[in-house]
Design a protein around this motif. Structure first.
Motif, short mmCIF file in Angstrom:
data_model
loop_
_atom_site.label_atom_id
_atom_site.label_comp_id
_atom_site.label_asym_id
_atom_site.label_seq_id
_atom_site.Cartn_x
_atom_site.Cartn_y
_atom_site.Cartn_z
N ALA A 1 0.81 -1.22 0.00
CA ALA A 1 0.00 0.00 0.00
C ALA A 1 0.84 1.27 0.00
CB ALA A 1 -0.93 0.00 1.21
N THR A 2 2.11 1.16 -0.33
CA THR A 2 2.95 2.34 -0.42
C THR A 2 2.75 3.02 -1.78
OG1 THR A 2 4.76 0.88 -1.10
CG2 THR A 2 4.68 1.52 1.22
N GLY A 3 3.35 4.19 -1.98
CA GLY A 3 3.16 4.91 -3.23
C GLY A 3 3.51 4.07 -4.45
N ASP A 4 2.68 4.13 -5.47
CA ASP A 4 2.94 3.23 -6.60
C ASP A 4 3.53 3.92 -7.83
OD1 ASP A 4 0.69 4.59 -7.44
OD2 ASP A 4 -0.55 2.81 -7.77
N TYR A 5 3.38 5.24 -7.97
CA TYR A 5 3.91 5.93 -9.15
C TYR A 5 3.55 5.17 -10.43
CZ TYR A 5 6.52 8.94 -5.97
OH TYR A 5 6.86 9.83 -4.99
#
Length: 542
Positions: A303-307
Motif C-alpha cells: 500500500a505504499t506509493g505506486d507511481y
C-alpha cells in the motif's frame, strides 16, 4: 516591528537579486515605502498598481514595483495607509547562496542506509537505517542487497522513477551551471576534487544499480508493505523490504539517467562512467525485447506509493535521447526519431510525463549528426511552451504559471518545473522575459504568495514548520530538517485534515502547515530537485 496577520504585503522572504525586477504583492492600493532594516531609513517611496482579482487565491491584489532599489542590504516594506509591514528581505548580488546550499544539503538528510553523524547532520543526526536485505516480490527466497539511495519523500520508500527525475535535475543543474557548485556542502565524501552535487547523486545511482535485474529490467520500487507510523524514526522501521515487480517506466528512466550520468562522470571517474553506460545499454536491450507497456500497479498486499503510469513512450524517448548523446550510436538516433513521432508531451518534466529530459538531451547534444528538422522542431516547441508559461504568468495575481485548476498534489513541483523550462528557454533564446518570469516563480516559492509563507523549511521569516516528514516528526528537535520543499496548495483535499479545515477555500489557499497533511505539506526529493536547478541559475559565478 509587528508582522501583519492579514497578509497585507507579501515579498520573497529571502531576497531579490541586485538589478533584477523587484515587486511586492499588496492587498490594498496606495503608497508604500521600502525601509532599511537597521537604520529605519526610507530608501524608496512608490505607488502600487491597481487592485485586480486573483482568481486562484480569491484575493484582490496589486503589484508594487521597487526595482529602483539597488542598494545591498536588509529591508522591509510598509504600507503608508495603515503601517502594515512585510517580512524582511535582502537585496544582494547573489541572495540565494545559503538557500541553494540548503536545498542540496537536504539530499544528504534523505539518505538511507548510512549513519547521519552530528558532524554533517547537526541536531538531525540518526543511526543507519534499512540495512537488511530485501526480497523480490513473489520470490521470498531471493534476497538482495538494497541499502543506500534516498528516501523518496515523507516516508521511507525508495522509488526508481521519481529518483531518476531528481538525479536528472541535479545532473542538469551541474551541466548548465557548474560554477554554482564550487562550494562544498559538506558531506562525508567531500574531497575538493569531485563537486559534492555529483557525490550526492552517486549515492542514489549506486542504489539504482541494485534495482537492475540481470535481464536489464528494473524493479519499480523498494518499500515495506505499508507505510510506518508517522512517529517512526528511520532506524526503527524494521518491517521487511520488498522489491516490487519490474516496470517498463522504471527501466526506461533508469536507462536514461544512467546514460546521462555516464557523460557527466566521465571526466572524474571513467570506471564509474563506464559502469553507468553498460547498465544503460543493458536496460535499453530489455526495453527493445519488451516493446509493450509493462505498467506498474501495487500488488494487493502493498500500500505504499505506486507511481503508476499507463504509458512509457516518454520514458523510452528519454532513454534513447540520452543513450544517443552518450554513445553517438545511430541505433539510438533511429529509435528516438521513430519514438518522437508518437503523440506525447515533448517537454514534460514530471515523473508521469518525463519526455522533456529527452528533448533537452537532444538539444544540448554535441553530436554532429543531429537531425536538423527534429532539432528545429524541438526548438520551436520549446519556445511555444515557454510562451505559454509566460502568458499564464501574466494572468496570475502572483506572477506564476499556474491556472486555477493546476493547484494539484505537489503544486510547488509544477511551479519549479515550469521555472526550469523558462530558464532553459532563456538559455536558448536569450529572451529576458523568460528569466524574469522564472524569478517570479522563485519569489512565489519563498513567500510572495497568498499565504505569506516560505515553502522551504528553515528559510524565510515565516516558513513551513510542520512538514509531513517522518524523521522530523519522530525526533525531539523543535525545528524541522532545513532545506525541504513542501508540496504546496492542493485543491484536491486528499487527506482528512485538508478536508476538515480547507473546504470551500480558493485553490491557492488550500494548504495547511500540519504534519498530517500529506497531500499539501509532504516533502520529496523530486520537489527539491527542480528548485535546486532553478536557484543554480542565480547562484552561478558571473
Amino acid at each position: 516591528m509587528t508582522r501583519s496577520t492579514m497578509r497585507g504585503i507579501t515579498v520573497n522572504q529571502i531576497g531579490y537579486p541586485l538589478y533584477s525586477n523587484k515587486h511586492a504583492v499588496f492587498t490594498k492600493e496606495g503608497t508604500f515605502q521600502v525601509i532599511e532594516e537597521g537604520s529605519g531609513e526610507i530608501v524608496f517611496t512608490g505607488q502600487t498598481g491597481p487592485l485586480k482579482n486573483d482568481d486562484a487565491s480569491g484575493h484582490m491584489v496589486a503589484f508594487g514595483d521597487f526595482s529602483a532599489v539597488n542598494d545591498v542590504g536588509r529591508f522591509y516594506i510598509r504600507h503608508e495607509m495603515d503601517s502594515v509591514t512585510s517580512a524582511t528581505f535582502s537585496i544582494l548580488q547573489r541572495p540565494y547562496t545559503e538557500l541553494h546550499h540548503g536545498l542540496l544539503k537536504a539530499f544528504y538528510y534523505f539518505r538511507c542506509g548510512q549513519e547521519l553523524t552530528p558532524e554533517f547532520a547537526g541536531p538531525w543526526h540518526h543511526s543507519a537505517c534499512h540495512l537488511a536485505k530485501g526480497f523480490v516480490y513473489d520470490n521470498h527466497k531471493q534476497l538482495l542487497d538494497c541499502s543506500g539511495g534516498w528516501h523518496d519523500a515523507g516516508d521511507y520508500g525508495k522509488y526508481v522513477v521519481p529518483g531518476a527525475k531528481a538525479v536528472a535535475d541535479l545532473l542538469l543543474a551541474y551541466e548548465l551551471y557548474p560554477s554554482a557548485f564550487n562550494r562544498p556542502t559538506p558531506i562525508p565524501e567531500t574531497d575538493g576534487i569531485i563537486p559534492d552535487v555529483l557525490h550526492e547523486c552517486r549515492w542514489e545511482l549506486d542504489w539504482m544499480f541494485k534495482m537492475q535485474d540481470p535481464s536489464g529490467g528494473v524493479f519499480h520500487k523498494l518499500t515495506t508493505h505499508q507505510f510506518p507510523p508517522l512517529s517512526t524514526l528511520p532506524e526503527h522501521d524494521l518491517e521487511p523490504l520488498v522489491f516490487s515487480p519490474i516496470s517498463s517506466t522504471a527501466t526506461g528512466c533508469f536507462a536514461a539517467v544512467m546514460a546521462k550520468a555516464a557523460r557527466i562522470y566521465q571526466p572524474f571517474d571513467a570506471d564509474f562512467a563506464h559502469k553507468c553506460k553498460q547498465a544503460a545499454v543493458l536496460s535499453w536491450g530489455w526495453l527493445v525485447n519488451n516493446p509493450d507497456v509493462i505498467a506498474f500497479h501495487n500488488p494487493p498486499d502493498i500500500a505504499t506509493g505506486d507511481y503508476s503510469d499507463q504509458q512509457d513512450i516518454d520514458d523510452r524517448y528519454w532513454a534513447a535521447c540520452e543513450l544517443y548523446g552518450t554513445t553517438h550510436d545511430p541505433i539510438y538516433h533511429h529509435a528516438l526519431l521513430t519514438i518522437h513521432k508518437e503523440p506525447f508531451h515533448k517537454f514534460g518534466l514530471c515523473w508521469s510525463n518525463i519526455g522533456g529530459y529527452g528533448s533537452l538531451a537532444y538539444l544540448l547534444s554535441n553530436s554532429t549528426q543531429t537531425d536538423l528538422e527534429l532539432y528545429e522542431q524541438l526548438l520551436s516547441d520549446l519556445r511555444k511552451e515557454a510562451d505559454y508559461m509566460l502568458w499564464k504568468s501574466t494572468t496570475d495575481g502572483h506572477g506564476i504559471s499556474l491556472l486555477k485548476d493546476e493547484y494539484i498534489w505537489g503544486s510547488n513541483k509544477v511551479v519549479m518545473n515550469n521555472a526550469m523550462l523558462l530558464l532553459i528557454a532563456y538559455r536558448f533564446f536569450k529572451d529576458k522575459r523568460y528569466e524574469a518570469a522564472a524569478l517570479n516563480h522563485v519569489h512565489y516559492l519563498l513567500g510572495r504568495n497568498s499565504l505569506d509563507l516560505s515553502f522551504v523549511t528553515g528559510f524565510g521569516d515565516h516558513s513551513v514548520q510542520h512538514p509531513h516528514y517522518r524523521p522530523s516528526i519522530a525526533d525531539d528537535i523543535n525545528s524541522p530538517v532545513p532545506g525541504l520543499v513542501s508540496g504546496g496548495p492542493n485543491a484536491g483535499l486528499h487527506d482528512d485534515i485538508s478536508k476538515k479545515r480547507l473546504q470551500g477555500l480558493p485553490p491557492a489557499q488550500c494548504f495547511i502547515d500540519h504534519e498530517d497533511s500529506y497531500a499539501t505539506n509532504e516533502v520529496a526529493v523530486y520537489w527539491n530537485s527542480p528548485a535546486l536547478f532553478v536557484l543554480s541559475h542565480w547562484e552561478q559565478q558571473q
